[in-house]
Scaffold this active site. Structure first.
Site, mmCIF file in Angstrom:
data_model
loop_
_atom_site.group_PDB
_atom_site.id
_atom_site.type_symbol
_atom_site.label_atom_id
_atom_site.label_comp_id
_atom_site.label_asym_id
_atom_site.label_seq_id
_atom_site.Cartn_x
_atom_site.Cartn_y
_atom_site.Cartn_z
ATOM 1 N N GLU A 108 7.756 3.261 5.629
ATOM 2 C CA GLU A 108 8.949 3.993 6.050
ATOM 3 C C GLU A 108 8.617 4.934 6.964
ATOM 4 O O GLU A 108 9.418 5.015 7.938
ATOM 5 C CB GLU A 108 9.678 4.550 4.518
ATOM 6 N N ARG B 100 6.588 4.053 1.155
ATOM 7 C CA ARG B 100 7.008 5.037 1.808
ATOM 8 C C ARG B 100 6.061 5.256 3.024
ATOM 9 O O ARG B 100 6.721 5.792 4.187
ATOM 10 C CB ARG B 100 6.526 6.251 0.667
ATOM 11 N N SER C 156 -6.318 5.600 18.174
ATOM 12 C CA SER C 156 -7.041 4.741 17.802
ATOM 13 C C SER C 156 -7.132 4.591 16.251
ATOM 14 O O SER C 156 -7.171 5.355 15.390
ATOM 15 C CB SER C 156 -8.709 4.672 18.187
#
Lengths: 150, 150, 150, 150, 150, 150, 150, 150, 150, 150
Positions: I94, I91, I117
């Site tokens: 994704e 997830r 960063s």
């Protein structure tokens, strides 16, 4: 210019569908098939019969050449990458990844060595009402094909 | 030597299952769950409750450390390669490849944007008698989860 | 130590075969099958019947646990990489690469949409004497499985 | 615009074949070759002789430049991905995957170290009538080429 | 423990070679072959004859089982990745990458469609003295194998 | 339209070569170089001198812009995939795969640590008459470059 | 057990270095080389001279066999994946990705076609004090090697 | 037609540079930056200031839309494949592959855990005269960024 | 046996954690850091200070050698594949896939060219109570690092 | 010509945004959504409502067909490669790579087995002023979805 690939016809269909605001359910009724088969066929995965191709040509304003291409068996596979990025389709890939060995074990326990056919196959997708949130209910039916000793 | 990975426990379970000639259906009854969940859990994809782990330990002759590992959430994914080579499991990958965009279109037509959950999910695999050759019948049920504007 | 994977049994068989100087033709006779099926089975791709497993156990000095594993359906796929590096096996991959679309066209022209089964399948490999150099003659036979409209 | 790649001619051929409703069997007769060679050649995998190219030009309405390209050796390989997604072609990839090591063992047992040539090679695809469902029967014939010590 | 893979024997050979400080040139003389064949064979790419295997067994202190494995045709391919990381071997990959289409064009211009065999093949590597820095001179010789119409 | 990539010029050259029926041997004579360098250069792998570019422009009917591009160092690498699918080129990849570690061992045994240069490099491809079938004879010459301690 | 791969010696060295709390700077002094060469050599990328190997054996408590392996040219490449996951090393991959074409253009503009050698090469890594935060300063020096027409 | 991707502007710049015979050194002077930054920016890796974009527009005959695109931050990464095929750029990839773990060790020994920044970074490429052959001298300077406990 | 890789220590820690039933929250308190840093460190992604390593050694029963390894900067990257198969981790992948270009656009709109960063970075994961189902709330904070013209 | 893919509309939007100098913040205000949702939607990741699509059409000068496409659910995934090359987006991939197992452990410790939803999800990106350099502050909120036994 001439058509040299079924994917060009798929683009024409998809384009016409949006332009005309058609629904897959309606298209399926016109083609006389389930909505699952009709959608797969329009998205370039199935071969149309002559009559289905003519209906499609009418629905999507296709010319004779495009209509002829619909009656050719296409090169199948609808995804742009081996692991799909689209979240809805990925969930199906994930089901295969997480449950793949489970499905294998249970079919073998019930049927012995062999496979569940993806050719002699049908699929049915339905909404299942549920107070905790409606569910997608999918029934997959594939003929069991046994390996044989020879 | 100590266990540092759930896959070591999976190997113990698989090994014991063959050695003792156990069936998944029987194991599921003992665990008090569906055969689909029980198989996936034993193959290293699900977390066991304390009681389930103890039952499994008894069934498969596992020691306390292995039993503790069954109660830890595993790193999931049961396949050795992104595109599975095993014919039975490949057919499922092929269904996703051939019908992936179809499934996407039909769920969106019915429900709008969102996905069919692979978490709030269940699966049921049954033999379907058929005079032309028995079929594997699989029902997948997943909650529809909508994308929302925010 | 326990066996947790069919590949361990395959290693035992391969090792015993070299150690004892057995031939596949002889092994096939003992198993009562074609040499093609017997070799594939011994190399971990097919499920043995109880009687075949007992014969194999005798041939390769396997213990009861290994013998039980032969009767389990294995995770199939015999190659270490998606594109095989071994020159003999690569030539087969090349045939699929060069002739893949040709095979597809000709089967579809003869049969319509569908596939040649790799499950309801048999293979026969023979030496074909030829004054210009003997040839390998391979006959593949697979049932045609049609896609159907539903 | 000029042609700079054989694949452009393949597209012209494929396009003309659909438009004109030609059959591979007919095309092969016109080219005076087997249907297997003719199809592979038209799909961009083989070099045409001058005469074959002229016949093809007539069949598919190709101009002189396209006709010249048919007489050039093409960059071979007909598939869009290393592991093919099309179900019919995948079954052939699966045969290589499942039976690859078997084929290797049996050819070596019969012939010693070497390969079955994919160049000095022919293929014949036929329908085999069968009451349980017709079968695809494919004969592959390749010269055995031995490795030699030097 | 038993040997189940030729690579185990390769490791024994490589290990003994370093331990004993042997040279490939010396090993080749003992095997009665070119240094190129001898090295490839010892690194697991070629099948030994019975006599060669016995010589190798003596040179590298191998037992009977390892000696038997040398007489089996190995699964070939000596590199750990599709694109080699080792700078010396990568330069050869680069030659194929930069000059691949050039080699193809020139062989086809001279011989027509076909390939340069990698089986009916030999290789000779020599130092070529040069005042601007010595050069590696490699001669590759492979039989031309023509594609034929059938 | 403007040119923004050397590959566009390569396409123009390849297209003109087929259209005009030119031979690489002839092109090389006109450029005053070996056929190997000339072919690689025309296929987009080498930088042309001003004079060579002007000769090429004349041979292939290129305009000034294309001629300027020939004098720019190109992004090299002539193959469409990491593992080439074309059978002729694949055989060379196979030689690197099967003999890669052998080449490495023999160069190191003769020269110590370092590489055979693919830059200070030349290649010569010749037909070698042979009663058992003519052979392709390729001589590769690359400067040895030693690693140094620093 | 015997050593069959340089990587086993690298593991011994890395293990001893941590156990004994050695510094690369100190190791380099002992080997009489730059810290860059010494580190690369100890990490399995360079061949040791006899004397360097003996020093290393003393520093890291290696036995004679390990010491012999240090004097063999290793299979080079220090990373476990084509695209490195470690953030420090990835930044270097990113520099090649973002600046790769820039480096190519500027070297070609200055030197013409050719490469910057990675063999006749040295590297020097230093801390550069800076009030806004110290910087890593790396000097890479590689001989320019020109492509030549032949 | 409109521009929808910075890479279209890069093509315009590269095309104009060849057509007009410009040098990077000259372009850098006009932009008022180092040649390294200027080249990277023109090759689509850096964002131009308004003034720099206007200078570039003048140098390369770009219209207002292209000029606007130069002031947008681009999607970075200049290489067409994860492992570059171009020999000059590959040598840099090889340096990362061979020396990657060395660079990591030495920076950590000097600075502790952290990275050398590829953002707060500069690069300087110079010719270094050398009687044994001129060298490419590259200085990379990147701020050290420490990981911190939190 | 000696330790030659931090991952061996990670396995010891993970094993001890399960065996002893420890919680990450408790481990973090003992180490005196956030639970996010502590977990990442124990899973092999961060360098321990001497004192933290000694605390860890006590918590997980590690010996002196393992304790020394915790104070070495590890090779980072915690996932077994480029695209993670575990649903929870996928997830996150994704989110990067779907929102990656969005995050890029919004950071550039606010800050100009540069990055957020991942080194000067912290993360905080909390349960957020919600009547419609509790939520995972994650705050990521990374210093903005600008690209600069040079 | 007709539109057959949402990505064509995304290109129109991106092109218009640059041409007209629009800001995401402004676009979001016009669409009446967060800037995160608005940007993702314009970049082709979300479905627009009818009203949002009409607003977008006005903002970006889209015709009716493009406007219709915005109301169709797109195929999601915004990145051109599995591992992103752009430095800003790569840092997010790196966070998943370095902290992936940490995130997994901490969510499971708090919630048990399940995932953090990427669908019932929102994201908020803000500048966080900091004297040592401003920071990017990102809040991710996703519903926890538990796996259930069935």
């Amino acid at each position: 210019m001439s058509i040299s690939d079924r994917s060009e016809v798929t683009k024409m269909i998809v384009s016409a569908k949006v332009r005309k605001g058609l629904k897959w359910a309606h298209i399926a009724t016109r083609l006389g098939t389930s909505k699952e088969w009709a959608t797969a066929a329009c998205l370039g995965q199935m071969q149309f019969s002559k009559q289905q191709a003519e209906t499609a040509a009418e629905l999507f304003d296709l010319d004779d050449e495009a209509c002829a291409w619909l009656q050719i068996v296409p090169y199948k596979g609808s995804l742009p990458s081996a692991v799909p990025t689209d979240p809805l389709i990925y969930r199906w890939y994930e089901i295969v990844s997480v449950y793949g060995t489970t499905i294998k074990e249970l079919i073998h326990e019930e049927f012995g060595d062999g496979i569940m056919s993806a050719i002699d196959f049908s699929m049915d997708i339905q909404r299942q009402a549920d107070p905790k949130g409606d569910r997608v209910n999918v029934v997959l039916s594939g003929k069991f094909l046994p390996y044989k000793t020879y």
